[in-house]
Design a protein around this motif. Structure first.
Motif, mmCIF file in Angstrom:
data_model
loop_
_atom_site.group_PDB
_atom_site.id
_atom_site.type_symbol
_atom_site.label_atom_id
_atom_site.label_comp_id
_atom_site.label_asym_id
_atom_site.label_seq_id
_atom_site.Cartn_x
_atom_site.Cartn_y
_atom_site.Cartn_z
ATOM 1 N N GLY A 99 0.804 -1.211 0.000
ATOM 2 C CA GLY A 99 0.000 0.000 0.000
ATOM 3 C C GLY A 99 0.836 1.260 0.000
ATOM 4 N N ARG A 100 2.045 1.177 0.549
ATOM 5 C CA ARG A 100 2.893 2.365 0.636
ATOM 6 C C ARG A 100 3.418 2.783 -0.724
ATOM 7 N NH1 ARG A 100 7.227 1.850 5.385
ATOM 8 N NH2 ARG A 100 7.427 4.051 4.915
ATOM 9 N N ARG A 101 3.648 1.821 -1.607
ATOM 10 C CA ARG A 101 4.281 2.206 -2.869
ATOM 11 C C ARG A 101 3.343 2.128 -4.072
ATOM 12 N NH1 ARG A 101 7.337 -2.782 -1.897
ATOM 13 N NH2 ARG A 101 6.550 -4.458 -3.182
ATOM 14 N N ASN A 102 2.121 1.653 -3.866
ATOM 15 C CA ASN A 102 1.212 1.512 -4.994
ATOM 16 C C ASN A 102 0.149 2.606 -4.948
ATOM 17 O OD1 ASN A 102 -0.427 0.686 -7.077
ATOM 18 N ND2 ASN A 102 -0.231 -1.479 -6.582
ATOM 19 N N LEU A 103 0.479 3.753 -5.482
ATOM 20 C CA LEU A 103 -0.420 4.897 -5.444
ATOM 21 C C LEU A 103 -1.670 4.654 -6.282
ATOM 22 C CD1 LEU A 103 -0.903 7.738 -4.408
ATOM 23 C CD2 LEU A 103 0.414 8.624 -6.343
ATOM 24 N N GLU A 104 -1.549 3.885 -7.346
ATOM 25 C CA GLU A 104 -2.693 3.621 -8.209
ATOM 26 C C GLU A 104 -3.787 2.865 -7.445
ATOM 27 O OE1 GLU A 104 -5.117 3.559 -11.597
ATOM 28 O OE2 GLU A 104 -3.423 4.795 -10.977
ATOM 29 N N ALA A 119 -4.251 2.961 -4.233
ATOM 30 C CA ALA A 119 -4.817 3.925 -3.276
ATOM 31 C C ALA A 119 -5.802 4.860 -3.971
ATOM 32 C CB ALA A 119 -3.690 4.727 -2.629
ATOM 33 N N ARG A 120 -5.472 5.278 -5.182
ATOM 34 C CA ARG A 120 -6.362 6.189 -5.911
ATOM 35 C C ARG A 120 -7.682 5.508 -6.257
ATOM 36 N NH1 ARG A 120 -8.055 6.962 -10.720
ATOM 37 N NH2 ARG A 120 -6.755 5.297 -11.588
ATOM 38 N N ALA A 127 -6.361 9.398 -1.304
ATOM 39 C CA ALA A 127 -5.330 8.557 -1.912
ATOM 40 C C ALA A 127 -3.968 8.835 -1.290
ATOM 41 C CB ALA A 127 -5.289 8.782 -3.417
ATOM 42 N N SER A 176 -3.882 7.290 2.253
ATOM 43 C CA SER A 176 -3.862 5.827 2.151
ATOM 44 C C SER A 176 -2.519 5.326 1.657
ATOM 45 C CB SER A 176 -4.978 5.364 1.207
ATOM 46 O OG SER A 176 -4.960 3.965 1.038
ATOM 47 N N HIS A 177 -1.923 6.053 0.717
ATOM 48 C CA HIS A 177 -0.635 5.651 0.153
ATOM 49 C C HIS A 177 0.491 5.769 1.172
ATOM 50 C CE1 HIS A 177 3.054 6.517 -2.388
ATOM 51 N NE2 HIS A 177 2.703 5.312 -2.763
ATOM 52 N N SER A 178 0.492 6.866 1.931
ATOM 53 C CA SER A 178 1.578 7.081 2.901
ATOM 54 C C SER A 178 1.312 6.388 4.230
ATOM 55 C CB SER A 178 1.761 8.580 3.158
ATOM 56 O OG SER A 178 0.633 9.123 3.836
#
Length: 294
Positions: A117-122, A124-125, A153, A156-158
């Protein structure tokens, strides 16, 4: 005619050599370093040591760990990324318990999954867009909607948020859920959906706060085995209650909110179990903070 799964032939514990042989018989060529890496990441549990003294006997993997290893090899074809693969032991532990996946293993698997979840921004979006679709008012502007998706997003991403972030999130959520052109200075609040699971701005902010609390705790290795066992029981109890109530809940909502009560496939249950578990951990930690003397 049903095809026999490779793990059905496993009948007892085994060494790492047995795991490699199991894999080869199932059509997978695996090196020992893969097994060691999966143990380090919580996909597999540590083997049980036999005898006394360093290196006196090769460790034994429990029979259910041997079966899990073969399931992981199969699932790796669908979800090749290691963090996503960590959802497999998490879901088995939540559904079947300590006998299949020990809680000590889950502590590591949860941290491994969280890296995704930390590195997959897509991802999260997409999750943010789905959440906004469930709560947006027809009169909300596209600008307000885009702002809320961006904020959700990003958090959630960070996995991190402070009070300023949450205040901005609440402001953005109200612009989408309770647009000023409709609600203005009326002081009214909007709640959508069934009363047992109503969607509100306050609920969204508290959910976000709890998730951030849980993610920080997992990354800081501050989630103990007792808390995990509590979360697992809460998960099972809430799932049992929800499955009984789901048809009634789904029948009383419509539109985008109806999707929240749609029946999930097995894969969807597996994919959602990490966030469900984090949410419960966050709730427990938030309650503990509220009881702490100031």
């Amino acid at each position: 005619m049903s095809v026999e799964q490779p793990w059905t032939t496993v009948t007892g514990p085994g060494t790492i050599d047995d795991l490699i042989a199991d894999a080869l018989a199932a059509g997978y060529e695996i090196k020992p370093r893969t097994v060691h890496a999966w143990v380090a990441e919580g996909l597999l549990d540590n083997p049980a040591r036999r005898g006394k003294g360093r290196g006196s006997h090769i460790g034994l993997y429990a029979v259910n760990q041997r079966k899990l290893f073969l399931l992981l090899l199969q699932k790796r074809e669908e979800m090749p990324r290691l963090p996503s693969l960590a959802l497999v032991p998490l879901s088995i532990w939540l559904g079947w318990g300590e006998e299949y996946v020990p809680t000590r293993q889950v502590r590591k698997a949860l941290g491994t999954w969280l890296r995704d979840g930390r590195r997959n921004l897509e991802v999260a979006r997409i999750g943010a867009e789905q959440m906004v679709a469930q709560m947006e008012h027809p009169c909300a502007s596209e600008t307000a909607r885009a702002r809320l998706v961006r904020l959700l997003a990003g958090i959630s991403h960070s996995g991190r948020c402070n009070e300023a972030d949450l205040a901005e999130l609440e402001d953005a959520a109200r612009a989408v859920f309770e647009p000023p052109s409709v609600f203005g200075a009326s002081g009214l609040f909007r709640a959508e959906g069934h009363p047992e699971a109503a969607v509100t701005v306050d609920g969204l902010v508290e959910y976000t706060r709890s998730m951030c609390t849980a993610m920080e705790a997992v990354r800081g290795n501050r989630v103990d085995l007792e808390l995990l066992d509590w979360a697992r029981q809460e998960y099972r109890d809430s799932k049992e209650y929800y499955f009984r109530r789901r048809p009634a809940l789904a029948a009383q909502v419509s539109g985008a909110l109806a999707a929240a009560f749609a029946e999930r496939s097995v894969d969807e249950e597996i994919n959602s179990c990490g966030r469900d578990l984090l949410s419960l951990i966050g709730i427990a930690l938030r309650r503990s903070e509220a009881r702490r003397p100031s």
